[in-house]
Design an enzyme around this catalytic site. Structure first.
Site, PDB file in Angstrom:
ATOM      1  N   TYR A 171      40.916  38.403  40.629  1.00 24.00           N
ATOM      2  CA  TYR A 171      40.210  39.789  40.925  1.00 24.00           C
ATOM      3  C   TYR A 171      39.102  39.905  39.994  1.00 24.00           C
ATOM      4  CZ  TYR A 171      40.592  44.810  39.852  1.00 24.00           C
ATOM      5  OH  TYR A 171      40.400  46.144  39.762  1.00 24.00           O
ATOM      6  N   ASP A 209      36.918  45.221  42.707  1.00 22.76           N
ATOM      7  CA  ASP A 209      37.032  46.731  42.566  1.00 22.76           C
ATOM      8  C   ASP A 209      35.506  47.205  42.907  1.00 22.76           C
ATOM      9  OD1 ASP A 209      37.005  49.062  41.429  1.00 22.76           O
ATOM     10  OD2 ASP A 209      37.342  48.313  39.320  1.00 22.76           O
ATOM     11  N   ASP A 247      34.920  50.559  43.069  1.00 19.13           N
ATOM     12  CA  ASP A 247      34.942  51.865  42.560  1.00 19.13           C
ATOM     13  C   ASP A 247      34.803  52.988  43.539  1.00 19.13           C
ATOM     14  OD1 ASP A 247      34.872  50.814  39.859  1.00 19.13           O
ATOM     15  OD2 ASP A 247      32.474  51.233  39.885  1.00 19.13           O
ATOM     16  N   HIS A 270      39.180  47.088  46.702  1.00 21.69           N
ATOM     17  CA  HIS A 270      39.821  48.449  46.522  1.00 21.69           C
ATOM     18  C   HIS A 270      38.645  49.442  46.330  1.00 21.69           C
ATOM     19  CE1 HIS A 270      40.007  48.906  42.138  1.00 21.69           C
ATOM     20  NE2 HIS A 270      40.638  47.626  42.134  1.00 21.69           N
ATOM     21  N   GLU A 303      38.019  53.777  45.797  1.00 20.45           N
ATOM     22  CA  GLU A 303      38.794  54.817  45.347  1.00 20.45           C
ATOM     23  C   GLU A 303      38.348  56.161  45.762  1.00 20.45           C
ATOM     24  OE1 GLU A 303      37.947  53.347  41.592  1.00 20.45           O
ATOM     25  OE2 GLU A 303      37.031  54.989  40.961  1.00 20.45           O
ATOM     26  N   CYS A 323      37.354  55.658  34.244  1.00 19.09           N
ATOM     27  CA  CYS A 323      38.408  54.856  34.540  1.00 19.09           C
ATOM     28  C   CYS A 323      39.718  55.582  34.778  1.00 19.09           C
ATOM     29  CB  CYS A 323      38.686  54.142  32.933  1.00 19.09           C
ATOM     30  SG  CYS A 323      40.344  53.508  32.715  1.00 19.09           S
ATOM     31  N   GLU A 357      47.060  54.474  41.717  1.00 22.63           N
ATOM     32  CA  GLU A 357      46.548  54.268  40.270  1.00 22.63           C
ATOM     33  C   GLU A 357      47.228  55.137  39.314  1.00 22.63           C
ATOM     34  OE1 GLU A 357      45.344  52.439  38.250  1.00 22.63           O
ATOM     35  OE2 GLU A 357      43.347  52.612  37.758  1.00 22.63           O
ATOM     36  N   ASN A 370      48.800  48.157  39.235  1.00 21.75           N
ATOM     37  CA  ASN A 370      48.019  47.893  38.366  1.00 21.75           C
ATOM     38  C   ASN A 370      48.544  47.968  36.578  1.00 21.75           C
ATOM     39  OD1 ASN A 370      45.484  47.256  36.654  1.00 21.75           O
ATOM     40  ND2 ASN A 370      44.818  49.435  37.011  1.00 21.75           N
TER      41      ASN A 370
HETATM   42  C1  LIG Z   1      41.401  48.618  37.632  1.00 23.70           C
HETATM   43  C2  LIG Z   1      40.109  49.353  36.716  1.00 23.70           C
HETATM   44  O1  LIG Z   1      39.373  49.867  37.632  1.00 23.70           O
HETATM   45  C3  LIG Z   1      39.333  48.007  36.575  1.00 23.70           C
HETATM   46  O2  LIG Z   1      37.858  48.270  36.427  1.00 23.70           O
HETATM   47  O3  LIG Z   1      39.612  47.092  36.436  1.00 23.70           O
HETATM   48  C4  LIG Z   1      40.428  50.086  35.514  1.00 23.70           C
HETATM   49  C5  LIG Z   1      41.248  49.198  34.515  1.00 23.70           C
HETATM   50  C6  LIG Z   1      41.423  49.621  33.285  1.00 23.70           C
HETATM   51  O4  LIG Z   1      40.401  50.518  32.623  1.00 23.70           O
HETATM   52  O5  LIG Z   1      42.232  49.214  32.293  1.00 23.70           O
HETATM   53  C7  LIG Z   1      41.172  51.235  35.936  1.00 23.70           C
HETATM   54  O6  LIG Z   1      40.739  52.413  36.226  1.00 23.70           O
HETATM   55  O7  LIG Z   1      42.398  51.199  35.953  1.00 23.70           O
END
Ligand SMILES: C[C@](O)(C(=O)O)[C@H](CC(=O)O)C(=O)O
Length: 292
Positions: free
Chosen positions: A40, A82, A84, A109, A111, A119, A184, A206
């Site tokens: 990932y 990711d 975004d 993914h 969002e 975050c 999330e 996650n």
């Molecule tokens: C999944 C996530 O988007 C990431 O950038 O890896 C973050 C991870 C984190 O900040 O712990 C998220 O928004 O959950």
């Protein structure tokens, strides 16, 4: 077999599939050689590691693509990325989708936060309307040049509008062509079960440290029907702590002798890189020249 198909098969064959955050090409090589099945690339990770910036929608698609290409160049595991919010409107999302496929990613993914995202584990997140998120998914599905490339819809709705909204949004995204769902920042184990019972597609949990989600085990999550367990940043956090310890210790003591034991050795590094094989190749290639 395309990267997307590899990821789909890995999800089918592993219950649940562990997906390992690998922030660099070298980390991806390590994860593969240790025996993991999928890797990932974290958006927050690219922002922090490659740009030295926070996870607030600052990175561009190109920032990600540089890191994706480096990883797919040396790691044969399927890579989930990711992206975004997709980096713009429908045409940008389409371009992002095609560029990721060309760069060898297995899926992404995307969002439903606003472009000025945060975050997922921070307060005060804002999300776009369900229709806008559906349009984002449609743009990606329409642009996909490999039908097996995985389009995963992430919803940040749970912490903003609640469980029902997260379920409704996920089902709307599935109808628009999304393949998998990432709810999330779940905080209760049983919420995964409830969510999975109402969303008929593979779901990702996650399990990120120091966030809203307790560190549930893979087994516990599997029992709730979770299909994929993501460890997005754990290895990165561990590496950073080790690096910080090194910097502080050397500053304080003027030597690194006490921190050698937390290090990967030169030989270990070389083994993961195949250094000796490269060297042998070099010797073979230029043996003739040396003999003269
Ligand atoms: C999944 C996530 O988007 C990431 O950038 O890896 C973050 C991870 C984190 O900040 O712990 C998220 O928004 O959950």
């Amino acid at each position: 077999m395309s990267a997307g198909l590899k990821l789909r098969k890995a999800v089918e064959e592993n219950n649940p599939l562990q997906v390992m955050g690998t922030i660099t090409a070298y980390a991806a090589r390590m994860a593969e050689q240790v025996g993991h099945k999928a890797v990932y690339l974290s958006g927050g990770g690219v922002a922090a590691n490659s740009l030295g910036m926070p996870d607030l929608g600052i990175s561009t698609a190109e920032d990600l693509l540089v890191d994706i290409r480096r990883i797919t160049d040396v790691c044969s595991l399927p890579l989930l990325v990711d992206i975004d919010t997709g980096f713009g409107g429908a045409f940008n999302i389409a371009r992002t989708t095609r560029s990721l496929i060309k760069a060898g990613a297995a899926g992404f993914h995307m969002e439903d936060q606003v472009a000025a995202k945060r975050c997922g584990h921070r307060p005060n997140k804002e999300i776009v309307s369900q229709q806008e998120m559906v349009d984002r998914i449609k743009a990606a599905v329409d642009a996909r040049t490999d039908e097996n490339f995985v389009i995963m819809a992430r919803t940040d709705a749970l912490g903003v509008e609640g469980m029902q909204s997260a379920i409704d949004r996920s089902n709307a995204c599935l109808e628009a062509g999304a393949d998998m769902i990432f709810p999330e920042a779940m905080s209760k184990l049983e919420d995964y079960k409830y969510f999975r019972e109402h969303v008929n597609a593979p779901i990702l949990a996650n399990i990120t440290e120091f966030g809203q989600t307790p560190l549930f085990s893979c087994e516990e999550l599997g029992e709730q029907g979770v299909d994929i367990v993501l460890y997005c940043c754990g290895a990165y956090r561990a590496m950073n702590k080790a690096a910080e310890t090194f910097y502080r210790d050397v500053l304080e003591k003027g030597h690194q002798r006490d921190v050698v034991e937390i290090m990967q050795t030169r030989e270990e590094l070389y083994n993961y890189l195949g250094y000796h094989e490269y060297e042998q190749k070099l010797d073979q290639l230029f043996a003739e020249g040396k003999e003269k």
